[in-house]
Design an enzyme around this catalytic site. Structure first.
Site, mmCIF file in Angstrom:
data_model
loop_
_atom_site.group_PDB
_atom_site.id
_atom_site.type_symbol
_atom_site.label_atom_id
_atom_site.label_comp_id
_atom_site.label_asym_id
_atom_site.label_seq_id
_atom_site.Cartn_x
_atom_site.Cartn_y
_atom_site.Cartn_z
ATOM 1 N N ASN A 7 7.337 0.561 0.407
ATOM 2 C CA ASN A 7 7.208 -0.608 -0.464
ATOM 3 C C ASN A 7 8.417 -0.595 -1.388
ATOM 4 O O ASN A 7 8.529 0.280 -2.258
ATOM 5 C CB ASN A 7 5.898 -0.544 -1.255
ATOM 6 N N GLU A 35 6.548 -5.731 0.099
ATOM 7 C CA GLU A 35 6.990 -6.343 -1.152
ATOM 8 C C GLU A 35 8.486 -6.664 -1.140
ATOM 9 O O GLU A 35 9.214 -6.265 -2.040
ATOM 10 C CB GLU A 35 6.609 -5.483 -2.362
ATOM 11 N N ASP A 151 1.601 -0.257 2.667
ATOM 12 C CA ASP A 151 0.970 -0.037 1.370
ATOM 13 C C ASP A 151 -0.468 -0.517 1.480
ATOM 14 O O ASP A 151 -0.730 -1.712 1.453
ATOM 15 C CB ASP A 151 1.746 -0.805 0.296
ATOM 16 N N ASN A 153 -2.869 0.165 -0.649
ATOM 17 C CA ASN A 153 -3.525 0.017 -1.950
ATOM 18 C C ASN A 153 -4.917 0.640 -1.942
ATOM 19 O O ASN A 153 -5.874 0.099 -2.512
ATOM 20 C CB ASN A 153 -3.568 -1.449 -2.384
ATOM 21 N N ASP A 222 0.205 4.905 0.365
ATOM 22 C CA ASP A 222 1.009 4.428 1.501
ATOM 23 C C ASP A 222 0.716 5.330 2.689
ATOM 24 O O ASP A 222 0.954 6.537 2.620
ATOM 25 C CB ASP A 222 2.490 4.441 1.126
ATOM 26 N N ASP A 251 8.783 1.681 -7.308
ATOM 27 C CA ASP A 251 7.677 2.516 -7.797
ATOM 28 C C ASP A 251 6.977 3.254 -6.643
ATOM 29 O O ASP A 251 6.186 4.163 -6.889
ATOM 30 C CB ASP A 251 6.687 1.723 -8.668
ATOM 31 N N HIS A 252 7.286 2.881 -5.396
ATOM 32 C CA HIS A 252 6.799 3.606 -4.219
ATOM 33 C C HIS A 252 7.958 4.371 -3.578
ATOM 34 O O HIS A 252 9.118 3.980 -3.732
ATOM 35 C CB HIS A 252 6.267 2.642 -3.150
#
Length: 261
Positions: A7, A35, A151, A153, A222, A251-252
DNA sequence: ATGGTAGCTGTGCTA
């Protein structure tokens, strides 16, 4: 064959990072990105110039968006998760990658975050997970070797968070979320990383806020889920955590899967 | 309870 999910949190903000990463000595055969936060038209396709990757995107303006890149032959690319013709969010792409000894259907996904829960966003997340389960069932029924990656989530269990108690009422860690994830596993899919590493403390996401990276306050969301034939040819699965400490990070971080294929 | 940060073409939303 090395496949990686990442991501990137915006292709415009991450252009140079991804550009250089695709040209590293250990660059993957297949990259599954989430993303991209870009329309297909606005995506900087020159990012693959001279690399040998073919690039497919499924984007939308401002949010979401997924991409599939491959140096191996890539066939039958489709976009969108079946099951809801009214779903306009760009979160899913599939393609068949041809390896030396066989092929794999790579399903790249950006599963809805779902917060705040309860509420319509959480309802959408659960409905999306039910559609994903239906898709996995269909691929299993036709005996197509495949993997689901991206991802999710979803924090699968307490080992996958520095502070498990902080997530028990969050859409990423609610019992209903975890149950839906476990239903994918009980179909016969293998969660690649967890199969190879039982220990807690391995994360793929650290919030930008409150110094989460410096405190290693992360979560593992992930994932790779492998059909039986693909699980049989897995040789490695690892998290490239050092990417989070570099300049202007997502951030990933990337998660890698190596297949004998 | 709050706020902390980043990325979007934004004046708030999403994460």
């Amino acid at each position: 064959m090395k496949i990686v999910t990442w991501n990137i949190n915006g292709i415009k903000a991450r252009y140079q990072t991804v550009h250089d990463w695709l040209r590293a000595e250990d660059a993957p055969d297949v990259a599954v990105l989430q993303e991209i936060k870009s329309t297909d038209d606005a995506f900087p396709r020159d990012i693959v110039d001279g690399t040998g990757y073919t690039l497919h995107t499924h984007g939308q303006k401002g949010f979401n968006g997924v991409a599939l890149l491959s140096k191996r032959p890539l066939e039958d690319v489709t976009i969108g998760l079946p099951g809801d013709a009214d779903d306009e969010q760009a979160r899913y792409i599939e393609g068949t990658v041809i390896g030396d000894t066989g092929s794999v259907r790579v399903c790249g996904l950006y599963l809805p975050n779902g917060n705040p829960a309860p509420g319509p966003k959480y309802d959408y997340k659960l409905a999306w997970m039910a559609r994903l389960e239906a898709r996995a069932r269909a691929l299993l029924a036709e005996e197509t070797p495949f993997l689901l990656t991206g991802d999710f989530n979803v924090i699968p269990d307490a080992r996958d968070a520095k502070r498990p108690e902080a997530w028990t009422k969050d859409a990423l860690g609610l019992p209903q979320t975890r149950a839906a994830f476990r239903r994918l596993l009980t179909l016969g899919l293998t969660e690649a990383f967890r199969t190879r590493t039982a220990a807690p403390g391995h994360y793929s996401f650290w919030d930008y806020q409150a110094g989460a990276w410096d405190r290693n306050d992360g979560i593992r969301i992930d994932h790779f889920l492998l059909s039986p034939a693909i699980a049989d040819c897995m040789t490695d699965c690892s998290i490239q955590a050092d990417m989070r400490g570099r300049e202007k990070p997502s951030d990933h971080v990337p998660v890698w899967l190596t297949l004998d294929l």
